[in-house]
Design an enzyme around this catalytic site. Sequence first.
Site, PDB file in Angstrom:
ATOM      1  N   THR A  93      48.818   2.755  32.592  1.00 28.67           N
ATOM      2  CA  THR A  93      49.724   2.541  31.341  1.00 28.67           C
ATOM      3  C   THR A  93      50.291   1.223  31.321  1.00 28.67           C
ATOM      4  O   THR A  93      51.222   1.244  32.356  1.00 28.67           O
ATOM      5  CB  THR A  93      50.567   3.783  31.241  1.00 28.67           C
ATOM      6  OG1 THR A  93      50.076   4.787  31.309  1.00 28.67           O
ATOM      7  CG2 THR A  93      51.599   3.674  30.157  1.00 28.67           C
ATOM      8  N   LYS A 168      49.229   4.983  23.433  1.00 30.84           N
ATOM      9  CA  LYS A 168      49.922   5.705  24.611  1.00 30.84           C
ATOM     10  C   LYS A 168      51.615   5.490  24.326  1.00 30.84           C
ATOM     11  O   LYS A 168      52.189   6.607  24.640  1.00 30.84           O
ATOM     12  CB  LYS A 168      49.561   5.082  25.844  1.00 30.84           C
ATOM     13  CG  LYS A 168      50.088   5.452  27.065  1.00 30.84           C
ATOM     14  CD  LYS A 168      49.782   6.830  27.508  1.00 30.84           C
ATOM     15  CE  LYS A 168      50.563   7.232  28.667  1.00 30.84           C
ATOM     16  NZ  LYS A 168      50.408   8.343  29.308  1.00 30.84           N
ATOM     17  N   LYS A 243      59.518   4.523  32.427  1.00 34.83           N
ATOM     18  CA  LYS A 243      58.681   3.322  32.484  1.00 34.83           C
ATOM     19  C   LYS A 243      58.057   3.375  30.902  1.00 34.83           C
ATOM     20  O   LYS A 243      57.984   2.353  30.301  1.00 34.83           O
ATOM     21  CB  LYS A 243      57.639   3.786  33.545  1.00 34.83           C
ATOM     22  CG  LYS A 243      56.294   2.524  33.399  1.00 34.83           C
ATOM     23  CD  LYS A 243      55.343   2.791  34.182  1.00 34.83           C
ATOM     24  CE  LYS A 243      54.013   1.976  33.836  1.00 34.83           C
ATOM     25  NZ  LYS A 243      52.786   2.354  34.356  1.00 34.83           N
TER      26      LYS A 243
HETATM   27  P1  NAD Z   1      50.560   5.617  42.039  1.00 35.02           P
HETATM   28  O1  NAD Z   1      51.389   4.735  42.396  1.00 35.02           O
HETATM   29  O2  NAD Z   1      50.308   6.934  42.549  1.00 35.02           O
HETATM   30  O3  NAD Z   1      48.954   4.955  42.215  1.00 35.02           O
HETATM   31  C1  NAD Z   1      48.818   3.619  42.165  1.00 35.02           C
HETATM   32  C2  NAD Z   1      47.840   3.195  43.108  1.00 35.02           C
HETATM   33  O4  NAD Z   1      47.841   1.577  42.896  1.00 35.02           O
HETATM   34  C3  NAD Z   1      48.788   3.056  44.463  1.00 35.02           C
HETATM   35  O5  NAD Z   1      47.995   4.002  45.361  1.00 35.02           O
HETATM   36  C4  NAD Z   1      48.884   1.733  44.874  1.00 35.02           C
HETATM   37  O6  NAD Z   1      48.710   1.536  46.317  1.00 35.02           O
HETATM   38  C5  NAD Z   1      47.729   1.121  44.388  1.00 35.02           C
HETATM   39  N1  NAD Z   1      47.718  -0.392  43.994  1.00 35.02           N
HETATM   40  C6  NAD Z   1      48.835  -1.190  43.551  1.00 35.02           C
HETATM   41  N2  NAD Z   1      48.415  -2.303  43.574  1.00 35.02           N
HETATM   42  C7  NAD Z   1      47.208  -2.610  44.048  1.00 35.02           C
HETATM   43  C8  NAD Z   1      46.328  -3.371  44.162  1.00 35.02           C
HETATM   44  N3  NAD Z   1      46.646  -4.913  43.826  1.00 35.02           N
HETATM   45  N4  NAD Z   1      44.870  -3.023  44.435  1.00 35.02           N
HETATM   46  C9  NAD Z   1      44.683  -1.961  44.936  1.00 35.02           C
HETATM   47  N5  NAD Z   1      45.397  -1.077  44.495  1.00 35.02           N
HETATM   48  C10 NAD Z   1      46.653  -1.208  44.277  1.00 35.02           C
HETATM   49  O7  NAD Z   1      50.452   5.759  40.401  1.00 35.02           O
HETATM   50  P2  NAD Z   1      49.846   6.870  39.640  1.00 35.02           P
HETATM   51  O8  NAD Z   1      50.550   8.029  39.241  1.00 35.02           O
HETATM   52  O9  NAD Z   1      48.332   7.114  39.926  1.00 35.02           O
HETATM   53  O10 NAD Z   1      49.828   6.158  38.069  1.00 35.02           O
HETATM   54  C11 NAD Z   1      48.754   4.908  37.833  1.00 35.02           C
HETATM   55  C12 NAD Z   1      48.803   4.662  36.550  1.00 35.02           C
HETATM   56  O11 NAD Z   1      48.750   5.826  35.704  1.00 35.02           O
HETATM   57  C13 NAD Z   1      50.363   4.039  36.146  1.00 35.02           C
HETATM   58  O12 NAD Z   1      50.265   3.144  34.952  1.00 35.02           O
HETATM   59  C14 NAD Z   1      50.863   5.379  35.354  1.00 35.02           C
HETATM   60  O13 NAD Z   1      51.965   4.890  34.562  1.00 35.02           O
HETATM   61  C15 NAD Z   1      49.875   6.072  34.577  1.00 35.02           C
HETATM   62  N6  NAD Z   1      49.674   7.415  34.343  1.00 35.02           N
HETATM   63  C16 NAD Z   1      50.460   8.244  35.374  1.00 35.02           C
HETATM   64  C17 NAD Z   1      50.299   9.537  35.041  1.00 35.02           C
HETATM   65  C18 NAD Z   1      50.908  10.400  36.220  1.00 35.02           C
HETATM   66  O14 NAD Z   1      51.369  11.705  35.823  1.00 35.02           O
HETATM   67  N7  NAD Z   1      51.193  10.045  37.348  1.00 35.02           N
HETATM   68  C19 NAD Z   1      49.987  10.062  33.933  1.00 35.02           C
HETATM   69  C20 NAD Z   1      49.520   9.031  32.983  1.00 35.02           C
HETATM   70  C21 NAD Z   1      49.433   7.894  33.215  1.00 35.02           C
END
Ligand code: NAD
Length: 293
Positions: A93, A168, A243
């Site tokens: 997102t 979204k 966010k």
């Molecule tokens: P998270 O922090 O658990 O996972 C993100 C991952 O990206 C982390 O493991 C981090 O180490 C990794 N990362 C960061 N920079 C990196 C890079 N340069 N190369 C490789 N890996 C890298 O977050 P999440 O909850 O998995 O969310 C991910 C996305 O999904 C976000 O944009 C969030 O807004 C969206 N989202 C999350 C949810 C939820 O309920 N968690 C729901 C819908 C959407």
Amino acid sequence: MTTVAFVGLGSMGGPMAANLVRAGHLVNGFDIASAARASAAKAGVTIAASGLDVVAGADVIITMLPAGQHVIAAWRSILPHAKKGALIIDCSTIDVESSRKAHALAKDDGLLSLDAPVSGGVGGAMAGTLTFMCGGSELAVTTARPYLEKMGKRIVHCGNIGAGQAAKVCNNMILGATMIATAEAFVLGEKLGLTTQALYDVVSTSSGQSWSTTSYCPVPGPVPTAPSNADYKAGFASALMLKDLKLSQEAAISVGATTPMGALAAQLYAMHNALGEGGLDFSGIIHLLRGKV
Ligand code: NAD
């Protein structure tokens, strides 16, 4: 069997990549965090030595990263190493502007691209029941569909590049504002002497009904699976709601849209996060309304 590269194996990306493995794809993954790499490896993801190696030979590349700057940086570094004709999909997102920038980078490298943010949370990612909101060409959506279907139940083509991100932020702006209104009504009902169940029975079947009541009721009791029954743990974190509300406000400013409810929701979630509840489910905003944080 096709090869998928998956960058960002966190709370969402990890289980999404695992579902692609279960569906029979060879999944090469990378994450900067060693814990995320280790748990993805356990699910059968082949861990690449670096963020660049991960795309070698991949037909489809998926990114699932925290924010716009991470996506731009990742796409900028991996795109030149991608197989010609590969499709790159960003499921994070992020702000609409960064999403459009990422698409432009892919176009410069002759790659098909799609923005496909998701709804459904960690539970949906694990169960493979996510909704994908897609922005990009018809060809990009058609090419992505067989992969997205392994991770989700509903794929909506919202329009051209950035349209998935636009949908979204609009959806989550409604969700944030609706949750606050729902929590307010339940607090008011309590003070007026109504039981939670009585108010739930009316609202869930009347014109005040919404997902915030029937799936994530902010008061424990009527919806057994709602995070309110588990001390507001798990679910969709208030920090992520904040966010998304901030993204909605940036988007609103960029196009001159008037979104006072969204702006107020963003302020209230900022206050709630500042009081230390950012890690709890966003229905915990009811604590702020009760003056209990
Ligand atoms: P998270 O922090 O658990 O996972 C993100 C991952 O990206 C982390 O493991 C981090 O180490 C990794 N990362 C960061 N920079 C990196 C890079 N340069 N190369 C490789 N890996 C890298 O977050 P999440 O909850 O998995 O969310 C991910 C996305 O999904 C976000 O944009 C969030 O807004 C969206 N989202 C999350 C949810 C939820 O309920 N968690 C729901 C819908 C959407």
